[in-house]
Design a protein around this motif. Structure first.
Motif, short mmCIF file in Angstrom:
data_model
loop_
_atom_site.label_atom_id
_atom_site.label_comp_id
_atom_site.label_asym_id
_atom_site.label_seq_id
_atom_site.Cartn_x
_atom_site.Cartn_y
_atom_site.Cartn_z
N GLY A 176 17.25 13.90 -5.33
CA GLY A 176 17.19 12.62 -6.24
C GLY A 176 17.08 11.27 -5.48
N LEU A 177 16.16 10.61 -5.55
CA LEU A 177 15.90 9.37 -4.46
C LEU A 177 16.70 8.66 -4.95
N TYR A 178 16.63 7.85 -6.27
CA TYR A 178 17.46 6.54 -6.45
C TYR A 178 19.04 6.97 -6.58
N GLY A 190 4.14 1.28 2.24
CA GLY A 190 4.86 1.32 1.05
C GLY A 190 5.61 2.78 1.06
N PHE A 191 5.16 3.47 1.88
CA PHE A 191 5.79 5.02 2.20
C PHE A 191 6.66 5.02 3.30
N ASP A 192 7.96 4.94 3.25
CA ASP A 192 9.02 4.87 4.41
C ASP A 192 8.67 6.00 5.52
N PHE A 234 0.67 -1.31 -0.15
CA PHE A 234 0.06 0.03 -0.05
C PHE A 234 0.88 1.24 -0.06
N THR A 235 1.29 1.72 -1.17
CA THR A 235 2.12 2.94 -1.41
C THR A 235 1.22 4.24 -1.56
N ALA A 236 0.27 4.52 -0.49
CA ALA A 236 -0.31 5.75 -0.48
C ALA A 236 -0.77 6.38 0.74
#
Ligand code: NGF
Length: 288
Positions: free
Chosen positions: A246-248, A185-187, A162-164
């Motif tokens: 920049g995330l990744y 899903g959201f850390d 659940f990334t919400a």
């Protein structure tokens, strides 16, 4: 399949080719240093939607070969090419992946009947279990409580990543589906999700921040909310800087500071400027 899963970074060289040695080092760092319970392979964080079917298989193979049975493995096989998803589902199942996951089909405006057909076709083609990957902010696909109930009628569909940020829906899901696996899903919202009773979490930042995530999750489960909140605050100071830089790309630079050959991102994602590389080094020194 409960617990904390890293959404695995993949090392690519400057030409965008998979760097196997670097990938193995990333895996080892996650298992040995971050000490996560499992790896979520070929998700958004693995830059999955920019690579070929053969490359996806290569990554599944390398991860399984490096991990053996040390931690749990989930294979993300979702694609808007359903035939590719089925091929990957069979491939990962044969390799011994403990569960599959598939992003909701995106780009075209598929209706719910089509989405349901997609999940049933994938999971009924193999002897394995499916975790729905719901990430509406990237796919534009929102699944309602009633629609989740319909998808869960297939017993092989065992849960959802659940990334919400809709915590009302998450709470309703916890109450309605006590036996399904719910993963945060959201850390940056791990504590709030843990308080609502998720069964685990799947996150990109666990590639470097797995130990703090573990503390947040375990303290929350013990009801030590004030302590957990302090660590979530520290984690979110880090995540805010990460997202701004920049995330990744920044996760890869932090891993490089730890001696891991994490490589570069696949184009069209761009390289960090020199200034941003310096910022990434400062973030690594500050938080790790
Ligand atoms: O990276 C994204 C989306 N989301 C991840 C995670 O949900 C992705 C999340 O950890 C994932 O599991 C996957 O690779 O499939 C965020 O990066 C994190 O919370 C920071 O916002 O952009």
């Amino acid at each position: 399949m409960k617990g904390l899963f890293t959404a695995l970074i993949v090392s690519y060289d400057k030409d965008g080719e998979i760097n196997e040695k670097g990938l193995r080092e990333i895996i080892r760092y996650n298992v040995d240093v971050c000490k996560v319970d499992g790896l979520y392979v070929n998700g958004s964080t693995g830059e999955n939607f920019m690579i070929s079917t053969e490359e996806k298989k290569q990554i599944f193979r390398i991860v399984k070969d490096e991990v053996k049975d040390q931690v749990e493995l989930i294979a993300q096989v979702g694609s808007i090419n359903l035939k590719e998803s089925i091929e990957l589902a069979k491939y990962a199942t044969d390799l011994g992946y403990g569960a599959l996951s598939a992003v909701t089909p995106f780009y075209y405006k598929f209706d719910f009947e089509e989405i349901k057909h997609y999940y049933n076709e994938i999971i009924n083609s193999v002897d394995n279990k499916m975790i729905i990957y719901s990430i509406p902010f990237l796919t534009g696909v929102n699944i309602s409580l009633e629609q989740f109930a319909e998808l869960f009628e297939n017993e092989k569909i065992i849960g959802v990543k659940f990334t919400a940020g809709d915590f009302y829906l998450l709470e309703r899901m916890r109450k309605t589906f006590p036996d399904k696996l719910l993963y945060a899903g959201f850390d940056e919202m791990l504590l709030s999700a843990a308080v609502l009773g998720v069964d685990g979490a799947i996150g990109s930042t666990f590639n470097v921040n797995g130990q703090r995530a573990r503390e947040i999750y375990e303290l929350a489960n013990k009801g030590e909310i004030a302590k957990a909140r302090e660590i979530q605050h520290e984690t979110n100071d880090f995540i805010t800087e990460l997202l701004n830089n920049g995330l990744y790309q920044t996760l890869k630079e932090i891993l490089k500071e730890k001696g891991v050959d994490a490589g570069y991102c696949r184009q069209p994602m761009k390289e960090l400027s020199e200034e941003k590389v310096d910022t990434a080094k400062r973030i690594a020194a500050t938080y790790f």
